[in-house]
Design a protein around this motif. Sequence first.
Motif, PDB file in Angstrom:
ATOM      1  N   ARG A  52       0.808   3.907 -10.111  1.00  0.00           N
ATOM      2  CA  ARG A  52       0.557   3.154 -11.334  1.00  0.00           C
ATOM      3  C   ARG A  52       1.547   1.997 -11.460  1.00  0.00           C
ATOM      4  N   PHE A  53       2.806   2.243 -11.136  1.00  0.00           N
ATOM      5  CA  PHE A  53       3.819   1.197 -11.199  1.00  0.00           C
ATOM      6  C   PHE A  53       3.458   0.062 -10.247  1.00  0.00           C
ATOM      7  N   MET A  54       3.027   0.419  -9.034  1.00  0.00           N
ATOM      8  CA  MET A  54       2.660  -0.601  -8.055  1.00  0.00           C
ATOM      9  C   MET A  54       1.464  -1.421  -8.536  1.00  0.00           C
ATOM     10  N   LEU A  55       0.482  -0.770  -9.145  1.00  0.00           N
ATOM     11  CA  LEU A  55      -0.685  -1.488  -9.648  1.00  0.00           C
ATOM     12  C   LEU A  55      -0.314  -2.469 -10.761  1.00  0.00           C
ATOM     13  N   LEU A  56       0.669  -2.101 -11.551  1.00  0.00           N
ATOM     14  CA  LEU A  56       1.061  -2.914 -12.705  1.00  0.00           C
ATOM     15  C   LEU A  56       2.287  -3.777 -12.436  1.00  0.00           C
ATOM     16  N   LEU A  57       2.734  -3.853 -11.204  1.00  0.00           N
ATOM     17  CA  LEU A  57       3.994  -4.517 -10.881  1.00  0.00           C
ATOM     18  C   LEU A  57       4.066  -5.955 -11.398  1.00  0.00           C
ATOM     19  N   SER A  58       3.054  -6.734 -11.156  1.00  0.00           N
ATOM     20  CA  SER A  58       3.097  -8.135 -11.596  1.00  0.00           C
ATOM     21  C   SER A  58       3.127  -8.234 -13.119  1.00  0.00           C
ATOM     22  N   LYS A  59       2.409  -7.337 -13.784  1.00  0.00           N
ATOM     23  CA  LYS A  59       2.392  -7.356 -15.252  1.00  0.00           C
ATOM     24  C   LYS A  59       3.724  -6.862 -15.821  1.00  0.00           C
ATOM     25  N   ILE A  60       4.318  -5.886 -15.153  1.00  0.00           N
ATOM     26  CA  ILE A  60       5.631  -5.396 -15.581  1.00  0.00           C
ATOM     27  C   ILE A  60       6.667  -6.511 -15.432  1.00  0.00           C
ATOM     28  N   LYS A  61       6.605  -7.195 -14.301  1.00  0.00           N
ATOM     29  CA  LYS A  61       7.550  -8.291 -14.062  1.00  0.00           C
ATOM     30  C   LYS A  61       7.365  -9.391 -15.106  1.00  0.00           C
ATOM     31  N   GLN A  62       6.120  -9.728 -15.385  1.00  0.00           N
ATOM     32  CA  GLN A  62       5.830 -10.749 -16.388  1.00  0.00           C
ATOM     33  C   GLN A  62       6.359 -10.337 -17.759  1.00  0.00           C
ATOM     34  N   LEU A  83       9.790   0.634  -1.750  1.00  0.00           N
ATOM     35  CA  LEU A  83       8.982   1.231  -2.811  1.00  0.00           C
ATOM     36  C   LEU A  83       7.565   1.527  -2.323  1.00  0.00           C
ATOM     37  N   THR A  84       6.976   0.600  -1.584  1.00  0.00           N
ATOM     38  CA  THR A  84       5.624   0.854  -1.068  1.00  0.00           C
ATOM     39  C   THR A  84       5.634   2.007  -0.075  1.00  0.00           C
ATOM     40  N   LEU A  86       7.762   4.556  -0.054  1.00  0.00           N
ATOM     41  CA  LEU A  86       7.930   5.765  -0.850  1.00  0.00           C
ATOM     42  C   LEU A  86       6.619   6.154  -1.533  1.00  0.00           C
ATOM     43  N   THR A  87       5.901   5.178  -2.033  1.00  0.00           N
ATOM     44  CA  THR A  87       4.619   5.439  -2.695  1.00  0.00           C
ATOM     45  C   THR A  87       3.611   6.031  -1.716  1.00  0.00           C
ATOM     46  N   ASP A  88       3.496   5.427  -0.540  1.00  0.00           N
ATOM     47  CA  ASP A  88       2.564   5.940   0.473  1.00  0.00           C
ATOM     48  C   ASP A  88       2.942   7.344   0.926  1.00  0.00           C
ATOM     49  N   LEU A  89       4.220   7.561   1.187  1.00  0.00           N
ATOM     50  CA  LEU A  89       4.670   8.864   1.670  1.00  0.00           C
ATOM     51  C   LEU A  89       4.475   9.946   0.608  1.00  0.00           C
ATOM     52  N   THR A  90       4.769   9.620  -0.636  1.00  0.00           N
ATOM     53  CA  THR A  90       4.589  10.591  -1.720  1.00  0.00           C
ATOM     54  C   THR A  90       3.120  10.931  -1.893  1.00  0.00           C
ATOM     55  N   LYS A  91       2.255   9.958  -1.699  1.00  0.00           N
ATOM     56  CA  LYS A  91       0.809  10.212  -1.778  1.00  0.00           C
ATOM     57  C   LYS A  91       0.387  11.214  -0.701  1.00  0.00           C
ATOM     58  N   LYS A  92       0.939  11.063   0.487  1.00  0.00           N
ATOM     59  CA  LYS A  92       0.602  11.996   1.572  1.00  0.00           C
ATOM     60  C   LYS A  92       1.135  13.404   1.282  1.00  0.00           C
ATOM     61  N   PHE A 133       2.120  -0.016  10.578  1.00  0.00           N
ATOM     62  CA  PHE A 133       1.916   0.683   9.310  1.00  0.00           C
ATOM     63  C   PHE A 133       0.437   0.858   8.980  1.00  0.00           C
ATOM     64  N   CYS A 134      -0.372   1.098   9.995  1.00  0.00           N
ATOM     65  CA  CYS A 134      -1.804   1.244   9.729  1.00  0.00           C
ATOM     66  C   CYS A 134      -2.106   2.489   8.894  1.00  0.00           C
ATOM     67  N   ILE A 135      -1.275   3.514   8.958  1.00  0.00           N
ATOM     68  CA  ILE A 135      -1.489   4.734   8.181  1.00  0.00           C
ATOM     69  C   ILE A 135      -1.004   4.544   6.747  1.00  0.00           C
ATOM     70  N   PHE A 136      -0.057   3.672   6.539  1.00  0.00           N
ATOM     71  CA  PHE A 136       0.527   3.440   5.224  1.00  0.00           C
ATOM     72  C   PHE A 136      -0.116   2.199   4.611  1.00  0.00           C
ATOM     73  N   ARG A 137      -1.102   2.402   3.760  1.00  0.00           N
ATOM     74  CA  ARG A 137      -1.913   1.314   3.203  1.00  0.00           C
ATOM     75  C   ARG A 137      -1.081   0.296   2.427  1.00  0.00           C
ATOM     76  N   LEU A 138      -0.230   0.739   1.506  1.00  0.00           N
ATOM     77  CA  LEU A 138       0.555  -0.195   0.699  1.00  0.00           C
ATOM     78  C   LEU A 138       1.589  -0.943   1.539  1.00  0.00           C
ATOM     79  N   CYS A 139       2.177  -0.268   2.507  1.00  0.00           N
ATOM     80  CA  CYS A 139       3.137  -0.942   3.401  1.00  0.00           C
ATOM     81  C   CYS A 139       2.444  -2.044   4.186  1.00  0.00           C
ATOM     82  N   ARG A 140       1.257  -1.760   4.638  1.00  0.00           N
ATOM     83  CA  ARG A 140       0.501  -2.756   5.395  1.00  0.00           C
ATOM     84  C   ARG A 140       0.219  -3.985   4.518  1.00  0.00           C
ATOM     85  N   GLN A 141      -0.107  -3.754   3.250  1.00  0.00           N
ATOM     86  CA  GLN A 141      -0.371  -4.870   2.332  1.00  0.00           C
ATOM     87  C   GLN A 141       0.908  -5.633   2.015  1.00  0.00           C
ATOM     88  N   CYS A 142       2.014  -4.911   1.949  1.00  0.00           N
ATOM     89  CA  CYS A 142       3.294  -5.549   1.620  1.00  0.00           C
ATOM     90  C   CYS A 142       3.760  -6.429   2.757  1.00  0.00           C
TER      91      CYS A 142
END
Length: 142
Positions: A52-62, A83-84, A86-92, A133-142
């Motif tokens: 949730r934090f990652m999804l709202l990151l830009s809005k939180i920063k704003q 952070l990305t 940690l998010t991916d690993l915690t999801k797994k 980082f093909c297994i880690f979706r958010l890391c790949r995007q980052c």
Amino acid sequence: MTPVVRNMNSICSKVKQRRMFKMLLDKLSGEYGDFLLHIEIRWLSRGKILQRFMLLLSKIKQFMLSKKEDASLLDDPEWLFDLTFLTDLTKKLNHLNRELQGKDMTIAHVVSAVNAFKAKKNIFAAQVKRKKFCIFRLCRQC
């Protein structure tokens, strides 16, 4: 995790700030109308909080910038990558936890799920060493 919790608490612990952030999300048509107030997160729910934090990151920063709060950490590429990850690993880990639950689980199912995760862990480690980082979706995007 500590900066995430600190930022969430900074927004959510004060009623006025929470209301203003909710209005910002509504105005920007955010997916989430509100944050969950966090005092002490169990590790199992951390994956959802981080997502949730990652999804709202830009809005939180704003929001933080509009309140003249320090948001420099949210611009740090190294911290964001950590952070990305940690998010991916915690999801797994949360996925493994869900696999281990249920009424019909036998010891064979549990052992099989744990052994499968151990094998995946070795694949994760090998990919991280090669900076793939093909297994880690958010890391790949980052």
